[in-house]
Design a protein around this motif. Structure first.
Motif, PDB file in Angstrom:
ATOM      1  N   GLY A 227      26.093  24.132  24.182  1.00 20.58           N
ATOM      2  CA  GLY A 227      27.107  23.678  25.126  1.00 20.58           C
ATOM      3  C   GLY A 227      26.852  24.106  26.552  1.00 20.58           C
ATOM      4  O   GLY A 227      27.244  23.405  27.487  1.00 20.58           O
ATOM      5  N   HIS A 228      26.204  25.250  26.753  1.00 20.14           N
ATOM      6  CA  HIS A 228      25.865  25.658  28.114  1.00 20.14           C
ATOM      7  C   HIS A 228      24.867  24.664  28.713  1.00 20.14           C
ATOM      8  O   HIS A 228      24.017  24.110  28.011  1.00 20.14           O
ATOM      9  CB  HIS A 228      25.274  27.077  28.130  1.00 20.14           C
ATOM     10  CG  HIS A 228      26.312  28.153  28.032  1.00 20.14           C
ATOM     11  ND1 HIS A 228      27.258  28.374  29.010  1.00 20.14           N
ATOM     12  CD2 HIS A 228      26.537  29.082  27.067  1.00 20.14           C
ATOM     13  CE1 HIS A 228      28.026  29.394  28.657  1.00 20.14           C
ATOM     14  NE2 HIS A 228      27.616  29.837  27.484  1.00 20.14           N
ATOM     15  N   MET A 229      24.966  24.482  30.027  1.00 21.69           N
ATOM     16  CA  MET A 229      24.132  23.503  30.720  1.00 21.69           C
ATOM     17  C   MET A 229      22.948  24.137  31.444  1.00 21.69           C
ATOM     18  O   MET A 229      22.204  23.447  32.132  1.00 21.69           O
ATOM     19  CB  MET A 229      24.981  22.727  31.736  1.00 21.69           C
ATOM     20  CG  MET A 229      26.205  22.056  31.123  1.00 21.69           C
ATOM     21  SD  MET A 229      25.802  20.900  29.808  1.00 21.69           S
ATOM     22  CE  MET A 229      25.020  19.599  30.753  1.00 21.69           C
ATOM     23  N   ASN A 230      22.801  25.453  31.297  1.00 25.56           N
ATOM     24  CA  ASN A 230      21.684  26.143  31.939  1.00 25.56           C
ATOM     25  C   ASN A 230      21.359  27.379  31.108  1.00 25.56           C
ATOM     26  O   ASN A 230      21.955  27.613  30.057  1.00 25.56           O
ATOM     27  CB  ASN A 230      22.042  26.499  33.392  1.00 25.56           C
ATOM     28  CG  ASN A 230      20.816  26.617  34.299  1.00 25.56           C
ATOM     29  OD1 ASN A 230      19.749  27.029  33.849  1.00 25.56           O
ATOM     30  ND2 ASN A 230      20.962  26.245  35.562  1.00 25.56           N
ATOM     31  N   ASN A 231      20.410  28.191  31.603  1.00 26.04           N
ATOM     32  CA  ASN A 231      19.952  29.375  30.890  1.00 26.04           C
ATOM     33  C   ASN A 231      21.122  30.280  30.498  1.00 26.04           C
ATOM     34  O   ASN A 231      22.030  30.513  31.298  1.00 26.04           O
ATOM     35  CB  ASN A 231      18.999  30.197  31.757  1.00 26.04           C
ATOM     36  CG  ASN A 231      17.841  29.387  32.286  1.00 26.04           C
ATOM     37  OD1 ASN A 231      17.489  28.353  31.728  1.00 26.04           O
ATOM     38  ND2 ASN A 231      17.247  29.844  33.383  1.00 26.04           N
ATOM     39  N   ILE A 232      21.074  30.819  29.284  1.00 24.20           N
ATOM     40  CA  ILE A 232      22.033  31.853  28.887  1.00 24.20           C
ATOM     41  C   ILE A 232      21.470  33.188  29.371  1.00 24.20           C
ATOM     42  O   ILE A 232      20.388  33.616  28.966  1.00 24.20           O
ATOM     43  CB  ILE A 232      22.288  31.841  27.379  1.00 24.20           C
ATOM     44  CG1 ILE A 232      23.008  30.539  27.015  1.00 24.20           C
ATOM     45  CG2 ILE A 232      23.118  33.055  26.960  1.00 24.20           C
ATOM     46  CD1 ILE A 232      23.393  30.398  25.569  1.00 24.20           C
ATOM     47  N   SER A 233      22.214  33.814  30.258  1.00 25.40           N
ATOM     48  CA  SER A 233      21.732  34.997  30.973  1.00 25.40           C
ATOM     49  C   SER A 233      22.412  36.289  30.534  1.00 25.40           C
ATOM     50  O   SER A 233      21.972  37.382  30.898  1.00 25.40           O
ATOM     51  CB  SER A 233      21.934  34.787  32.478  1.00 25.40           C
ATOM     52  OG  SER A 233      23.183  34.164  32.731  1.00 25.40           O
ATOM     53  N   ALA A 234      23.500  36.187  29.761  1.00 26.30           N
ATOM     54  CA  ALA A 234      24.202  37.373  29.279  1.00 26.30           C
ATOM     55  C   ALA A 234      24.953  37.014  28.016  1.00 26.30           C
ATOM     56  O   ALA A 234      25.437  35.884  27.859  1.00 26.30           O
ATOM     57  CB  ALA A 234      25.185  37.884  30.335  1.00 26.30           C
ATOM     58  N   LEU A 235      25.045  37.965  27.098  1.00 20.07           N
ATOM     59  CA  LEU A 235      25.914  37.787  25.940  1.00 20.07           C
ATOM     60  C   LEU A 235      26.363  39.141  25.441  1.00 20.07           C
ATOM     61  O   LEU A 235      25.722  40.160  25.672  1.00 20.07           O
ATOM     62  CB  LEU A 235      25.241  36.965  24.829  1.00 20.07           C
ATOM     63  CG  LEU A 235      23.897  37.368  24.237  1.00 20.07           C
ATOM     64  CD1 LEU A 235      24.033  38.516  23.248  1.00 20.07           C
ATOM     65  CD2 LEU A 235      23.285  36.179  23.510  1.00 20.07           C
ATOM     66  N   ALA A 236      27.511  39.157  24.779  1.00 16.92           N
ATOM     67  CA  ALA A 236      28.057  40.413  24.276  1.00 16.92           C
ATOM     68  C   ALA A 236      29.043  40.140  23.164  1.00 16.92           C
ATOM     69  O   ALA A 236      29.878  39.240  23.264  1.00 16.92           O
ATOM     70  CB  ALA A 236      28.747  41.194  25.399  1.00 16.92           C
ATOM     71  N   MET A 237      28.926  40.937  22.101  1.00 13.73           N
ATOM     72  CA  MET A 237      29.885  40.900  21.008  1.00 13.73           C
ATOM     73  C   MET A 237      30.999  41.890  21.323  1.00 13.73           C
ATOM     74  O   MET A 237      30.725  43.037  21.666  1.00 13.73           O
ATOM     75  CB  MET A 237      29.167  41.289  19.714  1.00 13.73           C
ATOM     76  CG  MET A 237      30.047  41.290  18.493  1.00 13.73           C
ATOM     77  SD  MET A 237      30.616  39.654  18.054  1.00 13.73           S
ATOM     78  CE  MET A 237      32.138  40.093  17.193  1.00 13.73           C
ATOM     79  N   HIS A 238      32.261  41.451  21.236  1.00 15.81           N
ATOM     80  CA  HIS A 238      33.364  42.364  21.516  1.00 15.81           C
ATOM     81  C   HIS A 238      33.389  43.460  20.453  1.00 15.81           C
ATOM     82  O   HIS A 238      33.223  43.190  19.261  1.00 15.81           O
ATOM     83  CB  HIS A 238      34.703  41.624  21.546  1.00 15.81           C
ATOM     84  CG  HIS A 238      35.794  42.420  22.188  1.00 15.81           C
ATOM     85  ND1 HIS A 238      36.458  43.430  21.515  1.00 15.81           N
ATOM     86  CD2 HIS A 238      36.317  42.397  23.434  1.00 15.81           C
ATOM     87  CE1 HIS A 238      37.346  43.977  22.318  1.00 15.81           C
ATOM     88  NE2 HIS A 238      37.274  43.374  23.500  1.00 15.81           N
ATOM     89  N   PRO A 239      33.592  44.728  20.854  1.00 12.73           N
ATOM     90  CA  PRO A 239      33.525  45.834  19.889  1.00 12.73           C
ATOM     91  C   PRO A 239      34.677  45.858  18.879  1.00 12.73           C
ATOM     92  O   PRO A 239      34.552  46.488  17.825  1.00 12.73           O
ATOM     93  CB  PRO A 239      33.551  47.084  20.773  1.00 12.73           C
ATOM     94  CG  PRO A 239      34.144  46.641  22.063  1.00 12.73           C
ATOM     95  CD  PRO A 239      33.766  45.209  22.241  1.00 12.73           C
TER      96      PRO A 239
END
Length: 310
Positions: A227-239
């Motif tokens: 769904g993103h239209m450009n590079n995925i630059s960050a991700l994080a799983m909520h603790p």
């Protein structure tokens, strides 16, 4: 029941481009590294800058707390790692760590170790109890190494991702990887661990505009988040919440249900591309902090459960 989530924007903190964020485990602080070479400790309770370190003339892409040493460790594009005591503000160590830009740092949860990775394609392990001696060099990537992360369930191991399109798992005692996956069709920028039903997964974010969820035991991709239209630059799983956050150079962040990977919400940053995602707790509320081209967005995460339709 289905899980729903909303982000209520609380505060916008304008600054130069934010490259990394990290929350202090006990103080209401977020450690912010900037493309200008500055590192700040920002109090998200009082919304003020408490400390300001002019580290380098070069961008600082990663800064981490070493809370048990009352220190921060910083890696920058000038190839140096620097360590500051945040009580005295003294610079306690400075050394050339790599032959190219330092992309990411990771602090071991119990041992006196810091991992660093670089555009020189190497990962290094540093022992601060031995005056920051290099304890191990990990070789195997053949392009820039973008992020390293310790395994929270088995902290003798860690993962790395690279623009060579691979994700690798390593043991601290060996310079060779113990697992390697050709994970994406383009370079991988970011990685995090996800534990669900006592089973461990990895999430990778890539220049192919997707994030993927990997079953580590079976070494298979179980979900592609598109769904993103450009590079995925960050991700994080909520603790604490069953929510996975992805941020992109398309200027949006998306929140996904970590139980079934459905998309919960998409939001525009309003401050440009997204480079970092962190979480905090404030007065009993779940807080989200997003680092962008033009500063930080601080939001409140509001969760609700709704009955499923028949």
């Amino acid at each position: 029941m289905t899980f729903a989530i909303e982000i209520e924007k609380k505060h916008v903190q304008k600054s130069e481009r934010v490259k990394s964020l990290e929350i202090h485990p006990t103080e209401p602080w977020v450690l912010v590294s900037l493309y200008t070479g500055t590192v700040q400790i920002w109090n998200y309770q009082s919304q003020t800058v408490e400390k300001n370190y002019q580290v380098s003339e070069s961008p600082v892409r990663s800064a981490k707390f070493i809370a048990r040493e009352k220190s921060i460790v910083v890696g920058s594009d000038d190839h140096f790692i620097r360590v500051y005591n945040y009580t005295t503000d003294e610079k306690t160590k400075e050394f050339k760590a790599h032959g190219d830009y330092i992309r990411s740092l990771a602090v071991h949860p119990t041992l006196p170790y810091v991992l660093s990775c670089s555009d020189d394609m190497m990962i290094k392990l540093w022992d601060w109890e031995k005056d920051w001696a290099c304890a191990q060099i990990f070789k195997g990537h053949n392009h820039y190494v973008m992020q390293v992360a310790f395994n929270p369930k088995e902290n003798q191991t860690f993962t790395s991702v690279s623009l060579d399109c691979t994700m690798k798992m390593w043991n601290l005692s060996s310079s060779d990887p113990i697992l390697e996956l050709e994970a994406h069709s383009k370079g991988i920028n970011c990685v995090d661990f996800l534990t669900r039903n006592d089973k461990q997964y990895l999430i990778t974010g890539s220049d192919d505009h997707t994030a993927k969820v990997w079953d580590l035991q079976n070494q298979t991709c179980v979900q592609i988040l598109e769904g993103h239209m450009n590079n995925i630059s960050a991700l994080a799983m909520h603790p604490e919440l069953p929510a996975l956050f992805t941020g992109s150079e398309d200027g949006t962040f998306r929140v996904w249900d970590a139980t079934n990977y459905s998309l919960l919400t998409t939001q525009i940053s309003e401050l440009g591309r997204i480079w970092a995602i962190e979480f905090a707790s404030l007065e009993g509320s779940h807080m989200l902090i997003i680092g962008c081209d033009e500063g930080m967005i601080i939001g409140k995460i509001v969760c609700s459960e709704t009955p499923e339709e028949d």
